[in-house]
Design a protein around this motif. Structure first.
Motif, PDB file in Angstrom:
ATOM      1  N   CYS A 152      21.540 -35.086 -19.566  1.00  0.00           N
ATOM      2  CA  CYS A 152      20.239 -35.254 -18.918  1.00  0.00           C
ATOM      3  C   CYS A 152      19.388 -36.198 -19.751  1.00  0.00           C
ATOM      4  CB  CYS A 152      19.560 -33.895 -18.779  1.00  0.00           C
ATOM      5  SG  CYS A 152      17.923 -33.963 -18.052  1.00  0.00           S
ATOM      6  N   CYS A 207      15.901 -30.030 -22.292  1.00  0.00           N
ATOM      7  CA  CYS A 207      16.937 -29.602 -21.350  1.00  0.00           C
ATOM      8  C   CYS A 207      18.236 -29.376 -22.117  1.00  0.00           C
ATOM      9  CB  CYS A 207      17.138 -30.675 -20.282  1.00  0.00           C
ATOM     10  SG  CYS A 207      18.431 -30.264 -19.097  1.00  0.00           S
ATOM     11  N   ASN A 216      14.299 -32.527 -13.781  1.00  0.00           N
ATOM     12  CA  ASN A 216      14.900 -33.829 -13.481  1.00  0.00           C
ATOM     13  C   ASN A 216      15.709 -33.736 -12.184  1.00  0.00           C
ATOM     14  OD1 ASN A 216      14.160 -35.899 -15.113  1.00  0.00           O
ATOM     15  ND2 ASN A 216      16.150 -36.110 -16.120  1.00  0.00           N
ATOM     16  N   ASP A 276      21.167 -29.605 -20.924  1.00  0.00           N
ATOM     17  CA  ASP A 276      22.225 -30.477 -20.418  1.00  0.00           C
ATOM     18  C   ASP A 276      22.197 -31.790 -21.195  1.00  0.00           C
ATOM     19  OD1 ASP A 276      23.885 -32.213 -19.067  1.00  0.00           O
ATOM     20  OD2 ASP A 276      23.279 -31.509 -17.071  1.00  0.00           O
ATOM     21  N   CYS A 290      19.468 -32.362 -11.801  1.00  0.00           N
ATOM     22  CA  CYS A 290      19.964 -31.715 -13.019  1.00  0.00           C
ATOM     23  C   CYS A 290      19.945 -30.208 -12.843  1.00  0.00           C
ATOM     24  CB  CYS A 290      19.116 -32.106 -14.215  1.00  0.00           C
ATOM     25  SG  CYS A 290      19.661 -31.309 -15.739  1.00  0.00           S
ATOM     26  N   CYS A 340      15.322 -27.208 -15.238  1.00  0.00           N
ATOM     27  CA  CYS A 340      14.990 -28.606 -15.531  1.00  0.00           C
ATOM     28  C   CYS A 340      14.443 -29.269 -14.278  1.00  0.00           C
ATOM     29  CB  CYS A 340      16.230 -29.352 -16.029  1.00  0.00           C
ATOM     30  SG  CYS A 340      15.900 -31.087 -16.409  1.00  0.00           S
TER      31      CYS A 340
HETATM   32 ZN   LIG Z   1      17.989 -31.687 -17.340  1.00  0.00          ZN
END
Ligand SMILES: [Zn+2]
Ligand SMILES: [Zn+2]
Ligand SMILES: [Zn+2]
Length: 213
Positions: free
Chosen positions: A95, A90, A112, A92, A115, A110
């Motif tokens: 994350c 990811c 998650n 980010d 996220c 992503c």
């Molecule tokens: Zn993520």
């Protein structure tokens, strides 16, 4: 970026720069077990190209073409399986759990909870293609001759060659090993894609093994 499209080959970029991030081709001597990076017809403390092929400097073993190309092919397959493994990350940074394997059809978002990041392949198609182009360059007679390969060592490296090949011996050795080099090049070309399509989208070449996008 990422897995998207490839730019046409930028032939003006020197190999040293284009192949900055590639992995070296590690070769093992079948006789003495010494391992070393192979960088084409170049100066090395571990091997030399003589008029009839690759020779280990530690035990003087002369590699048959097959002893070199088998290792080349194994290395190529290793890189392809790394790509095929489909590890994604990811983008980010906040994350957690950001590296995982993605083998299904969820796209680039992503997974998650909450996220908004986008996942990218850790080993991208472009990286793999570039890696194969690097291997190809090592067996390119003309590139060897003109000394346009990415250097194996930079000055200051602990393993920097003690004896440097002269310009004229590199030229002569390139010619003498033309057939030997061609055998290696044939192996790489097999994987680089058919019909000399040298700068098509990687996903076309490796479509049969492309992980989820
Ligand atoms: Zn993520
Ligand atoms: Zn991208
Ligand atoms: Zn050896």
């Amino acid at each position: 970026g990422g897995i998207d499209s490839l730019q046409p080959l930028e032939t003006t970029i020197p190999d040293a720069e284009r192949f900055r991030d590639v992995q070296p081709l590690q070769i093992r001597c079948p006789q003495c077990d010494q391992e070393f990076p192979f960088g084409g017809i170049a100066s090395s403390n571990h091997y030399m190209m003589c008029y009839n092929g690759l020779q280990c400097k530690h035990c003087n073993h002369l590699f048959t073409p097959l002893q070199l190309t088998c290792q080349l092919e194994r290395c190529i397959r290793l890189h392809i399986s790394l790509y095929y493994a489909g590890w994604v990350q990811c983008d980010d940074r906040t994350c957690n759990n950001s590296v995982r394997r993605q083998i299904s059809v969820f796209g680039k978002r992503c997974l998650n909870d909450g996220c908004t990041g986008v996942v990218h392949y850790r080993y991208s198609d472009k990286q793999l293609y570039n890696q194969l182009l690097y291997f190809d360059s090592l067996f390119d007679c003309e590139k060897n001759k003109r000394q346009q390969l990415k250097p194996l060592y930079v000055e200051g490296d602990t393993d920097f060659p003690r004896d440097l090949l002269t310009d004229s011996s590199i030229k002569a050795l390139s010619e003498q090993n033309r057939d030997y080099l061609d055998v290696g090049r044939g192996v790489v070309q097999k994987y680089l894609g058919d019909c000399g399509r040298r700068y098509v989208d990687m996903s076309n070449i490796f479509d049969f093994m492309t992980p989820a996008k």
